[in-house]
Write an enzyme that holds these catalytic residues in place. Structure first.
Site, short mmCIF file in Angstrom:
data_model
loop_
_atom_site.label_atom_id
_atom_site.label_comp_id
_atom_site.label_asym_id
_atom_site.label_seq_id
_atom_site.Cartn_x
_atom_site.Cartn_y
_atom_site.Cartn_z
CB THR A 14 -0.93 0.02 1.22
OG1 THR A 14 -0.15 0.09 2.41
CG2 THR A 14 -1.82 -1.20 1.26
CG ASP A 15 -1.25 4.87 -1.23
OD1 ASP A 15 -1.84 4.61 -0.16
OD2 ASP A 15 -1.83 5.34 -2.22
CB CYS A 16 1.56 7.36 2.81
SG CYS A 16 0.92 8.62 1.69
N GLY A 17 -1.58 6.07 2.29
CA GLY A 17 -2.99 6.15 2.66
C GLY A 17 -3.64 4.80 2.89
CB VAL A 19 -5.06 3.17 -1.44
CG1 VAL A 19 -5.51 2.74 -2.82
CG2 VAL A 19 -6.19 3.85 -0.69
#
Length: 132
Positions: A14-17, A19
């Site tokens: 995932t990314d920092c969010g 997602v």
């Protein structure tokens, strides 16, 4: 007949969010294709020993909704077309518990030999893939 591979989304995907990073889906699709072929008795290691391999030459992917950390996603894979030296896979990625559509893709693979030159697949391999 489509095959299904379930994958758990880990933090590293995932990314920092939280997602799933868009590029990770390409790896998920690779896993799904490998499992699809193995279920039909086609071992990529055997093909490589024979001097053949499949390389991706084109990918279309359309993202519909995000997958997130800790989701279980299902990748439904099927063969859309087979020629003497290529295979086209269609994939549908959904959230396992709700069947919410995450992404759809079409991936074209070329069969190549040494030197990455196009190579004709055996009639037996074509028949096995065509029966899928």
């Amino acid at each position: 007949m489509p095959d299904t591979l379930d994958i758990k989304v880990y933090y590293e995907d995932t990314d920092c969010g939280g997602v799933v990073y868009y590029g990770k889906y390409l790896g998920y699709l690779e896993r799904a294709r490998t499992e699809f072929l193995q279920q039909r008795g086609i071992a990529l290691t055997t093909l490589m020993q024979e001097g053949l391999q499949f390389v991706v030459v084109h990918v279309d992917i359309r993202y519909h909704s995000p997958a997130r950390y800790a989701d279980i996603i299902s990748i439904h894979s099927e063969i859309h077309g087979v020629s003497f030296a290529s295979i086209i896979f269609k994939h549908r990625i959904v959230k396992k518990d709700t069947e919410a559509l995450i992404a759809v893709s079409k991936v074209k693979l070329a069969c190549v030999g040494k030197g990455l030159k196009p190579e004709r697949m055996s009639n037996e391999l074509i028949a096995c893939l065509s029966a899928s």
